[in-house]
Write a protein that holds these residues in place. Structure first.
Motif, PDB file in Angstrom:
ATOM      1  N   VAL A 382       0.857  -1.182   0.000  1.00 26.50           N
ATOM      2  CA  VAL A 382       0.000   0.000   0.000  1.00 26.50           C
ATOM      3  C   VAL A 382       0.893   1.231   0.000  1.00 26.50           C
ATOM      4  N   GLU A 383       0.720   2.060  -1.000  1.00 24.62           N
ATOM      5  CA  GLU A 383       1.541   3.260  -1.127  1.00 24.62           C
ATOM      6  C   GLU A 383       0.743   4.501  -0.720  1.00 24.62           C
ATOM      7  N   VAL A 384       1.458   5.530  -0.305  1.00 27.75           N
ATOM      8  CA  VAL A 384       0.825   6.810  -0.017  1.00 27.75           C
ATOM      9  C   VAL A 384       1.078   7.742  -1.183  1.00 27.75           C
ATOM     10  N   ALA A 385       0.301   8.789  -1.261  1.00 32.00           N
ATOM     11  CA  ALA A 385       0.448   9.742  -2.358  1.00 32.00           C
ATOM     12  C   ALA A 385       1.793  10.442  -2.274  1.00 32.00           C
ATOM     13  N   PRO A 386       2.368  10.848  -3.393  1.00 37.79           N
ATOM     14  CA  PRO A 386       3.653  11.534  -3.373  1.00 37.79           C
ATOM     15  C   PRO A 386       3.557  12.838  -2.593  1.00 37.79           C
ATOM     16  N   ALA A 387       4.392  12.980  -1.569  1.00 40.05           N
ATOM     17  CA  ALA A 387       4.298  14.156  -0.721  1.00 40.05           C
ATOM     18  C   ALA A 387       5.298  15.235  -1.109  1.00 40.05           C
ATOM     19  N   ALA A 388       6.252  14.908  -1.949  1.00 37.31           N
ATOM     20  CA  ALA A 388       7.313  15.853  -2.254  1.00 37.31           C
ATOM     21  C   ALA A 388       6.850  16.958  -3.203  1.00 37.31           C
ATOM     22  N   ALA A 389       5.858  16.686  -4.051  1.00 32.14           N
ATOM     23  CA  ALA A 389       5.430  17.663  -5.051  1.00 32.14           C
ATOM     24  C   ALA A 389       4.644  18.786  -4.391  1.00 32.14           C
ATOM     25  N   PRO A 390       4.886  20.041  -4.751  1.00 34.54           N
ATOM     26  CA  PRO A 390       4.086  21.155  -4.231  1.00 34.54           C
ATOM     27  C   PRO A 390       2.626  20.969  -4.619  1.00 34.54           C
ATOM     28  N   GLU A 391       1.721  21.577  -3.849  1.00 40.29           N
ATOM     29  CA  GLU A 391       0.288  21.378  -4.053  1.00 40.29           C
ATOM     30  C   GLU A 391      -0.167  21.792  -5.440  1.00 40.29           C
ATOM     31  N   ASP A 392       0.262  22.979  -5.883  1.00 41.38           N
ATOM     32  CA  ASP A 392      -0.214  23.451  -7.175  1.00 41.38           C
ATOM     33  C   ASP A 392       0.331  22.597  -8.317  1.00 41.38           C
ATOM     34  N   LEU A 393       1.602  22.173  -8.205  1.00 38.09           N
ATOM     35  CA  LEU A 393       2.197  21.339  -9.242  1.00 38.09           C
ATOM     36  C   LEU A 393       1.501  19.972  -9.299  1.00 38.09           C
ATOM     37  N   PHE A 394       1.169  19.463  -8.127  1.00 35.94           N
ATOM     38  CA  PHE A 394       0.470  18.174  -8.064  1.00 35.94           C
ATOM     39  C   PHE A 394      -0.901  18.275  -8.719  1.00 35.94           C
ATOM     40  N   ASP A 395      -1.640  19.358  -8.414  1.00 34.45           N
ATOM     41  CA  ASP A 395      -2.965  19.547  -9.016  1.00 34.45           C
ATOM     42  C   ASP A 395      -2.864  19.680 -10.531  1.00 34.45           C
ATOM     43  N   ASP A 396      -1.854  20.426 -10.993  1.00 30.35           N
ATOM     44  CA  ASP A 396      -1.679  20.605 -12.442  1.00 30.35           C
ATOM     45  C   ASP A 396      -1.385  19.270 -13.109  1.00 30.35           C
ATOM     46  N   ARG A 397      -0.557  18.471 -12.459  1.00 29.33           N
ATOM     47  CA  ARG A 397      -0.205  17.185 -13.057  1.00 29.33           C
ATOM     48  C   ARG A 397      -1.420  16.276 -13.144  1.00 29.33           C
ATOM     49  N   CYS A 398      -2.248  16.255 -12.113  1.00 33.33           N
ATOM     50  CA  CYS A 398      -3.472  15.447 -12.132  1.00 33.33           C
ATOM     51  C   CYS A 398      -4.392  15.910 -13.260  1.00 33.33           C
ATOM     52  N   ALA A 399      -4.489  17.236 -13.427  1.00 36.86           N
ATOM     53  CA  ALA A 399      -5.347  17.779 -14.477  1.00 36.86           C
ATOM     54  C   ALA A 399      -4.830  17.397 -15.862  1.00 36.86           C
ATOM     55  N   GLN A 400      -3.509  17.417 -16.023  1.00 39.90           N
ATOM     56  CA  GLN A 400      -2.916  17.041 -17.309  1.00 39.90           C
ATOM     57  C   GLN A 400      -3.209  15.583 -17.650  1.00 39.90           C
ATOM     58  N   VAL A 401      -3.064  14.720 -16.659  1.00 41.05           N
ATOM     59  CA  VAL A 401      -3.337  13.297 -16.897  1.00 41.05           C
ATOM     60  C   VAL A 401      -4.802  13.087 -17.222  1.00 41.05           C
ATOM     61  N   ALA A 402      -5.691  13.774 -16.503  1.00 44.99           N
ATOM     62  CA  ALA A 402      -7.131  13.636 -16.748  1.00 44.99           C
ATOM     63  C   ALA A 402      -7.498  14.092 -18.153  1.00 44.99           C
ATOM     64  N   GLU A 403      -6.876  15.180 -18.597  1.00 45.66           N
ATOM     65  CA  GLU A 403      -7.162  15.688 -19.943  1.00 45.66           C
ATOM     66  C   GLU A 403      -6.594  14.764 -21.007  1.00 45.66           C
ATOM     67  N   ARG A 404      -5.404  14.255 -20.745  1.00 43.41           N
ATOM     68  CA  ARG A 404      -4.740  13.380 -21.719  1.00 43.41           C
ATOM     69  C   ARG A 404      -5.539  12.116 -21.984  1.00 43.41           C
ATOM     70  N   PHE A 405      -6.165  11.562 -20.930  1.00 44.36           N
ATOM     71  CA  PHE A 405      -6.894  10.305 -21.083  1.00 44.36           C
ATOM     72  C   PHE A 405      -8.412  10.495 -21.163  1.00 44.36           C
ATOM     73  N   ALA A 406      -8.816  11.751 -21.383  1.00 40.24           N
ATOM     74  CA  ALA A 406     -10.236  12.073 -21.614  1.00 40.24           C
ATOM     75  C   ALA A 406     -11.134  11.583 -20.481  1.00 40.24           C
ATOM     76  N   LEU A 407     -10.732  11.853 -19.237  1.00 39.31           N
ATOM     77  CA  LEU A 407     -11.578  11.499 -18.098  1.00 39.31           C
ATOM     78  C   LEU A 407     -12.720  12.499 -17.987  1.00 39.31           C
ATOM     79  N   THR A 408     -13.867  12.022 -17.598  1.00 39.90           N
ATOM     80  CA  THR A 408     -14.997  12.914 -17.344  1.00 39.90           C
ATOM     81  C   THR A 408     -14.691  13.752 -16.097  1.00 39.90           C
ATOM     82  N   PRO A 409     -15.402  14.860 -15.889  1.00 39.03           N
ATOM     83  CA  PRO A 409     -15.144  15.669 -14.683  1.00 39.03           C
ATOM     84  C   PRO A 409     -15.221  14.856 -13.396  1.00 39.03           C
ATOM     85  N   ARG A 410     -16.225  13.991 -13.268  1.00 36.90           N
ATOM     86  CA  ARG A 410     -16.335  13.201 -12.053  1.00 36.90           C
ATOM     87  C   ARG A 410     -15.194  12.182 -11.952  1.00 36.90           C
TER      88      ARG A 410
END
Length: 463
Positions: A382-410
Motif C-alpha cells: 500500500v503506497e501513499v500519495a507523493p508528498a514531495a510535489a508542491p500542491e499546485d504542481l500536483f494539481d496541475d499534473r493530475c489535471a494534465q493526466v485527466a485531460e490526456r486520457f479524456a476522463l470525465t469531470p467526475r
C-alpha cells in the motif's frame, strides 16, 4: 510498525505451536474417543470458524481487533479450555469435553495468527529459514508424541501454545494495532486491488485441496484413534530447508508445491492399491507431501502478509481457516474410507481413488496457471500519495493526466483523490455517492488509463 521480531523467538514460537498440534492429534484427540469421538471434529470446526471470523473481522472492521485483547483472550481461552478438556476426559462428560476443546481451539486460532504476524516482521530469507526449521523440528519429533501419557500430553497441549504466545506477544500486539489504525482492507482493495489477495483466490483454494490429504491421512486406517506416525515426512522438509540455508537462494516455492503434489498423488495411489513391501507407504507419502506443502504455504502466507501489513491479519487468519476446513473434509473422507474398508475391502479403495482423481484434477487444471512466486511478487504494498510535489504542481499534473486520457469531470475528481491516497470511505463522503458508484468510477478510471494497480496510477502522476 516499530516493534520488530527476533527470528529465533518467532521460529521457536512456531515450532512450539506446531509440536502442540502433533500432541493434539497423537495424544489428546485419542482420549476423546472413550467419551465422545465427535468432540475432536467439533473442536476443529470451531477452530475453522474462529479463523474465518477473525479474518472477516480484519477484512471489514479491523477497529474491533484490539491487539492486547486478542492476545490476552487467546491465552485465557487456551488455559481454561484445556483445563475443561482434561475435566471432560476425567469425568467422562461429553458436554464439558466439547465445551473445553472448542474453547481451546478458538484460543489456539488467535495464537497461530499471532505467531504468523511475528514472522511477517522478518526479512524473507530469515522468515523462510525460521519456518523451515520449525516444520523440520515438528516432523522429526512428532512420531515420539504418541508415547506421551495422557497427563503429560494435556499439560504440554496447554503449555506449548502459551509459551509460543509469550515469545511473540509484543510484535503480535503491534501488528494488530497497526492494522486497526488503518482503513479496512475491504475499502482499500477498491482503490488498490493489486495490494490485496481476494478471499476466494486460487491461493486459498490451493490450501483447501492440499489440506484434504492431511485430514485423510489423520483418520484413514488410524490405530487406536491415533494417526500412523513416521519420520519420512521430515525428509523433504529438511532437504529443502537445508538447500535454502546452504545455497543462500530464495525458497523454491513452486518446485516444492510440485514435489508435494507428486508425493500426495503417490500416497493416494498407495492407499488404493497398498504396497505389500511398504504397508504404511500411503500415509507416509501423504504426510510427506502435506508437510512440504504446509511449509510452502506458511512461507507464502507470511510473505504475502509482510508485503501488505494492513491486510496481514486477514491473509493469515483466512488462510488458516481454509486449511482447517480442508482438514475437516479430508478427515471425514478418511472415516468414511475406514467404514467402507470394514464392510468390504474393495469399497475401502473407493474413497482414496475418488480423492486421487479430485486432487490430480485440481493439480492439472486448477494449478495450471498458478504460481506461488508470482503471487507473492504481485502483491503491491500500500503506497501513499507523493508528498514531495508542491500542491499546485500536483494539481496541475493530475489535471494534465485527466485531460490526456479524456476522463470525465467526475472521473477526474476520483482520479485526483486516488492519486492523493484517499480510500473508498473518503471518496464516498466527499462526493456523496454510494460504494458501488465509487467502485464503478475507479473501474472506469483504471480502464481509461490502461493501468491495473494503484502504483501505476501514482507513477502516471509522478512521471
Amino acid at each position: 510498525m516499530a516493534q520488530a521480531a527476533n527470528p529465533w523467538r518467532a521460529g521457536g514460537a512456531l515450532a512450539l505451536f506446531l509440536l502442540s498440534a502433533s500432541i493434539m492429534n497423537g495424544t489428546v484427540f485419542p482420549l476423546f474417543d472413550a467419551v465422545f469421538m465427535f468432540a475432536r471434529d467439533i473442536s476443529v470446526t470451531v477452530a475453522a470458524i474462529a479463523y474465518v471470523a477473525l479474518g472477516l473481522a480484519a477484512w471489514r472492521a479491523p477497529h474491533l481487533l484490539a491487539g492486547r485483547l486478542v492476545v490476552t483472550g487467546s491465552a485465557l481461552a487456551v488455559a481454561v479450555g484445556v483445563a475443561a478438556t482434561a475435566g471432560g476426559v476425567a469425568l467422562a462428560s461429553a458436554p464439558l469435553l466439547v465445551a473445553g476443546s472448542s474453547l481451546a481451539a478458538a484460543g489456539r486460532s488467535g495464537i497461530m495468527v499471532s505467531v504468523g504476524l511475528a514472522l511477517t516482521r522478518l526479512e524473507a530469507r530469515p522468515a523462510a529459514l525460521a519456518i523451515g526449521g520449525a516444520f523440520a523440528f515438528q516432523l522429526i519429533v512428532s512420531p515420539l508424541t504418541g508415547a506421551l501419557s495422557a497427563a503429560v500430553g494435556l499439560a504440554l497441549f496447554a503449555a506449548l501454545p502459551l509459551a509460543a504466545l509469550a515469545l511473540v506477544a509484543p510484535p503480535a500486539v503491534s501488528s494488530f494495532e497497526f492494522a486497526r489504525g488503518h482503513a479496512s482492507p475491504s475499502d482499500l482493495s477498491i482503490t488498490r486491488p493489486a495490494s490485496f489477495v481476494a478471499l476466494f483466490s486460487l491461493l486459498f483454494a490451493c490450501l483447501f485441496f492440499f489440506q484434504l490429504a492431511f485430514g485423510f491421512a489423520l483418520r484413514f486406517e488410524e490405530v487406536a484413534g491415533s494417526p500412523r506416525a513416521s519420520i519420512v515426512p521430515a525428509i523433504p522438509v529438511v532437504l529443502v530447508t537445508g538447500y535454502v540455508a546452504l545455497t543462500h537462494r530464495p525458497f523454491p516455492a513452486d518446485f516444492s508445491v510440485q514435489l508435494s503434489a507428486l508425493a500426495i498423488i503417490a500416497g493416494f495411489l498407495c492407499a488404493v492399491r497398498p504396497l505389500l513391501f511398504a504397508p504404511a507407504a500411503d500415509v507416509a507419502l501423504l504426510n510427506a507431501g502435506h508437510g512440504l506443502f504446509n511449509l510452502t504455504a506458511q512461507i507464502a502466507l507470511v510473505a504475502v502478509a509482510a508485503r501488505n501489513p494492513v491486510g496481514a491479519v486477514t491473509v493469515l487468519a483466512w488462510g488458516s481457516g481454509v486449511q482447517s476446513l480442508g482438514s475437516l473434509a479430508g478427515a471425514g473422507a478418511g472415516m468414511i474410507g475406514n467404514a467402507a474398508a470394514a464392510a468390504d475391502a474393495t469399497w475401502g479403495s473407493f474413497i482414496p481413488a475418488v480423492l486421487l482423481l479430485v486432487f490430480a484434477g485440481w493439480v492439472i487444471i486448477g494449478l495450471k496457471r498458478f504460481s506461488f512466486a508470482e503471487l507473492i511478487a504481485g502483491v503491491e504494498p500500500v503506497e501513499v500519495a507523493p508528498a514531495a510535489a508542491p500542491e499546485d504542481l500536483f494539481d496541475d499534473r493530475c489535471a494534465q493526466v485527466a485531460e490526456r486520457f479524456a476522463l470525465t469531470p467526475r472521473e477526474a475528481e476520483v482520479f485526483a483523490m486516488l492519486a492523493r491516497g484517499r480510500d473508498r470511505a473518503y471518496i464516498e463522503e466527499a462526493l456523496v455517492v454510494s460504494r458501488n458508484t465509487v467502485k464503478a468510477h475507479v473501474k472506469h478510471v483504471y480502464a481509461k488509463l490502461g493501468i491495473h494497480s494503484h502504483q501505476e496510477l501514482i507513477d502516471l502522476v509522478e512521471g
